[in-house]
Design a protein around this motif. Structure first.
Motif, PDB file in Angstrom:
ATOM      1  N   ILE A 146      -8.514  16.307  51.392  1.00  0.00           N
ATOM      2  CA  ILE A 146      -9.968  15.112  51.029  1.00  0.00           C
ATOM      3  C   ILE A 146     -11.142  15.924  51.350  1.00  0.00           C
ATOM      4  O   ILE A 146     -12.038  16.052  49.689  1.00  0.00           O
ATOM      5  N   LEU A 147     -11.377  16.952  51.522  1.00  0.00           N
ATOM      6  CA  LEU A 147     -12.725  18.078  51.870  1.00  0.00           C
ATOM      7  C   LEU A 147     -12.576  18.393  50.691  1.00  0.00           C
ATOM      8  O   LEU A 147     -13.678  18.239  50.070  1.00  0.00           O
ATOM      9  N   ALA A 148     -11.085  19.435  50.512  1.00  0.00           N
ATOM     10  CA  ALA A 148     -11.588  19.993  48.630  1.00  0.00           C
ATOM     11  C   ALA A 148     -11.951  18.892  47.906  1.00  0.00           C
ATOM     12  O   ALA A 148     -12.501  19.603  46.510  1.00  0.00           O
ATOM     13  N   ALA A 149     -11.274  17.685  47.827  1.00  0.00           N
ATOM     14  CA  ALA A 149     -11.443  16.959  46.841  1.00  0.00           C
ATOM     15  C   ALA A 149     -13.080  16.008  46.122  1.00  0.00           C
ATOM     16  O   ALA A 149     -13.323  16.677  45.325  1.00  0.00           O
ATOM     17  N   LEU A 150     -13.443  15.912  47.991  1.00  0.00           N
ATOM     18  CA  LEU A 150     -14.985  15.843  47.455  1.00  0.00           C
ATOM     19  C   LEU A 150     -15.788  16.863  47.275  1.00  0.00           C
ATOM     20  O   LEU A 150     -16.990  16.499  46.666  1.00  0.00           O
ATOM     21  N   CYS A 151     -16.165  18.405  47.435  1.00  0.00           N
ATOM     22  CA  CYS A 151     -16.653  19.434  47.558  1.00  0.00           C
ATOM     23  C   CYS A 151     -16.680  19.562  45.590  1.00  0.00           C
ATOM     24  O   CYS A 151     -17.496  19.749  45.200  1.00  0.00           O
ATOM     25  N   ASP A 152     -14.974  19.627  45.132  1.00  0.00           N
ATOM     26  CA  ASP A 152     -15.445  19.462  43.838  1.00  0.00           C
ATOM     27  C   ASP A 152     -15.928  18.205  42.948  1.00  0.00           C
ATOM     28  O   ASP A 152     -16.329  18.467  42.547  1.00  0.00           O
ATOM     29  N   ILE A 153     -15.630  17.116  43.493  1.00  0.00           N
ATOM     30  CA  ILE A 153     -16.013  15.405  43.272  1.00  0.00           C
ATOM     31  C   ILE A 153     -18.047  16.423  42.750  1.00  0.00           C
ATOM     32  O   ILE A 153     -18.137  15.951  42.125  1.00  0.00           O
ATOM     33  N   LEU A 154     -18.349  16.402  43.742  1.00  0.00           N
ATOM     34  CA  LEU A 154     -19.670  16.639  44.072  1.00  0.00           C
ATOM     35  C   LEU A 154     -20.251  17.958  43.987  1.00  0.00           C
ATOM     36  O   LEU A 154     -21.297  17.244  43.930  1.00  0.00           O
TER      37      LEU A 154
END
Length: 107
Positions: A57-65
């Protein structure tokens, strides 16, 4: 001395910087990255700092933002010095209450 640490969770601020103002905006973007969360789970993720957060989830949020984990999570000292004393760590002993169990008559 004990340092009390806390975090500042910047997800909402980073979302606003990307013109994302609804928590539901994240649901399909997370799903595109293999993260299946309900609208309620995403709402909690956005509105309050999580106690536990998976690396996916942390990696996905960083990618999205387009950010790093350091942008999302800021570690801060809540109480610079918390000194424990013997009086604080060992309070008075709790009162002991004796209880007896009685059988109903006739058994």
């Amino acid at each position: 001395m004990i340092k009390k640490m806390g975090i500042r969770w910047n997800l909402r601020r980073l979302m606003a910087a990307k013109d994302m103002f609804q928590t539901t905006d994240l649901v399909p973007l997370l799903a595109e990255r293999g993260i299946q969360l309900s609208r309620e789970q995403v709402f909690r993720l956005v509105t309050q700092a999580p106690q536990r957060l998976s690396m996916d989830i942390l990696a996905a949020l960083c990618d999205i933002l387009g950010c790093t984990p350091n942008d999302l999570i800021e570690v801060e000292v809540v109480n610079a010095e918390v000194r424990k004393t013997a009086a604080e760590t060992s309070g008075p002993a709790p009162a002991v209450r004796r209880t007896s169990i009685r059988r109903p008559e006739g058994l």
